[in-house]
Scaffold this motif. Structure first.
Motif, PDB file in Angstrom:
ATOM      1  N   HIS A   1       7.430  11.339  -7.774  1.00  0.00           N
ATOM      2  CA  HIS A   1       6.708  10.249  -8.429  1.00  0.00           C
ATOM      3  C   HIS A   1       5.699  10.837  -9.411  1.00  0.00           C
ATOM      4  CE1 HIS A   1       8.496   7.374  -5.667  1.00  0.00           C
ATOM      5  NE2 HIS A   1       8.238   8.230  -4.704  1.00  0.00           N
TER       6      HIS A   1
ATOM      7  N   GLN B   1       1.920   0.878  -8.261  1.00  0.00           N
ATOM      8  CA  GLN B   1       2.756   0.681  -7.082  1.00  0.00           C
ATOM      9  C   GLN B   1       2.430   1.731  -6.024  1.00  0.00           C
ATOM     10  OE1 GLN B   1       5.057  -1.795  -6.262  1.00  0.00           O
ATOM     11  NE2 GLN B   1       4.901  -0.762  -4.311  1.00  0.00           N
TER      12      GLN B   1
ATOM     13  N   TRP C   1       3.392   3.983  -2.706  1.00  0.00           N
ATOM     14  CA  TRP C   1       4.577   4.615  -2.112  1.00  0.00           C
ATOM     15  C   TRP C   1       4.180   5.277  -0.804  1.00  0.00           C
ATOM     16  CZ3 TRP C   1       9.404   4.319  -4.272  1.00  0.00           C
ATOM     17  CH2 TRP C   1       9.467   3.811  -5.570  1.00  0.00           C
ATOM     18  N   ASP C   2       5.026   5.132   0.200  1.00  0.00           N
ATOM     19  CA  ASP C   2       4.865   5.823   1.485  1.00  0.00           C
ATOM     20  C   ASP C   2       5.965   6.864   1.581  1.00  0.00           C
ATOM     21  OD1 ASP C   2       2.700   4.350   2.421  1.00  0.00           O
ATOM     22  OD2 ASP C   2       3.992   2.808   3.290  1.00  0.00           O
ATOM     23  N   MET C   3       5.563   8.094   1.859  1.00  0.00           N
ATOM     24  CA  MET C   3       6.537   9.170   1.991  1.00  0.00           C
ATOM     25  C   MET C   3       6.289   9.926   3.285  1.00  0.00           C
ATOM     26  SD  MET C   3       6.687  10.710  -1.866  1.00  0.00           S
ATOM     27  CE  MET C   3       8.164  11.670  -1.498  1.00  0.00           C
TER      28      MET C   3
ATOM     29  N   LYS D   1      11.466  10.449   4.075  1.00  0.00           N
ATOM     30  CA  LYS D   1      11.371   9.022   3.745  1.00  0.00           C
ATOM     31  C   LYS D   1      10.616   8.902   2.431  1.00  0.00           C
ATOM     32  CE  LYS D   1      11.153   7.417   8.518  1.00  0.00           C
ATOM     33  NZ  LYS D   1      10.312   6.773   9.534  1.00  0.00           N
ATOM     34  N   ASP D   2      11.010   7.922   1.649  1.00  0.00           N
ATOM     35  CA  ASP D   2      10.365   7.659   0.380  1.00  0.00           C
ATOM     36  C   ASP D   2      10.628   6.200   0.036  1.00  0.00           C
ATOM     37  OD1 ASP D   2       9.322   7.654  -2.179  1.00  0.00           O
ATOM     38  OD2 ASP D   2      10.834   8.993  -3.025  1.00  0.00           O
ATOM     39  N   HIS D   3       9.641   5.339   0.256  1.00  0.00           N
ATOM     40  CA  HIS D   3       9.846   3.931  -0.040  1.00  0.00           C
ATOM     41  C   HIS D   3       8.563   3.282  -0.564  1.00  0.00           C
ATOM     42  CE1 HIS D   3       8.460   3.865   4.203  1.00  0.00           C
ATOM     43  NE2 HIS D   3       7.872   2.764   3.846  1.00  0.00           N
ATOM     44  N   GLN D   4       8.769   2.197  -1.310  1.00  0.00           N
ATOM     45  CA  GLN D   4       7.631   1.451  -1.837  1.00  0.00           C
ATOM     46  C   GLN D   4       6.942   0.746  -0.693  1.00  0.00           C
ATOM     47  OE1 GLN D   4       9.209  -1.177  -4.858  1.00  0.00           O
ATOM     48  NE2 GLN D   4       8.576   0.242  -6.464  1.00  0.00           N
ATOM     49  N   ASP D   5       5.623   0.749  -0.761  1.00  0.00           N
ATOM     50  CA  ASP D   5       4.816   0.031   0.229  1.00  0.00           C
ATOM     51  C   ASP D   5       4.752  -1.417  -0.206  1.00  0.00           C
ATOM     52  OD1 ASP D   5       3.205  -0.456   2.407  1.00  0.00           O
ATOM     53  OD2 ASP D   5       1.397   0.343   1.470  1.00  0.00           O
ATOM     54  N   THR D   6       5.190  -2.304   0.653  1.00  0.00           N
ATOM     55  CA  THR D   6       5.195  -3.724   0.296  1.00  0.00           C
ATOM     56  C   THR D   6       4.060  -4.465   0.925  1.00  0.00           C
ATOM     57  OG1 THR D   6       6.730  -4.164   2.118  1.00  0.00           O
ATOM     58  CG2 THR D   6       7.656  -3.856  -0.081  1.00  0.00           C
TER      59      THR D   6
END
Length: 102
Positions: free
Chosen positions: A53, A82, A84-86, A97-102
């Motif tokens: 990122h 945005q 991100w949690d990794m 893991k690599d995903h957007q924090d919602t």
């Protein structure tokens, strides 16, 4: 016999819960593991996350031991705002893991 069975089941449940439980590592223990070469340096781990990122800012990090592995959790905020949690393997640096924090 029913009491013995109930105790056995309770022991198995307790053991399973304790094995699945993550243990947060404090700064002293994290530095000791880094200095011993057990885990990657925090700079390398942060760089691996930031490579995924570009332009992002690290907002939080945490080292924990889970399932006998050292995991480095990192939260980022990208230039668009945005979050991100990794999660990285702290020994190898591999992104798990690599995903957007919602």
């Amino acid at each position: 016999m029913k009491t013995l069975t109930a105790l056995s089941i309770a022991s198995i449940i307790g053991l399973t819960a304790s094995l699945a439980h993550a243990r947060d590592l404090g700064p002293d223990e994290a530095l000791r593991l880094r200095d011993a070469g057990t885990i990657q340096s925090f700079e390398k781990l942060n760089a691996a996350a930031l490579a995924k990122h570009p332009g992002s800012t690290v907002t939080d990090t945490e080292l924990e031991e889970k399932y006998g592995k050292y995991l480095y959790q990192i939260e980022l905020r990208d230039p668009q705002g945005q979050a991100w949690d990794m999660e990285l393997d702290a020994v190898s640096g591999q992104v798990l893991k690599d995903h957007q924090d919602t």
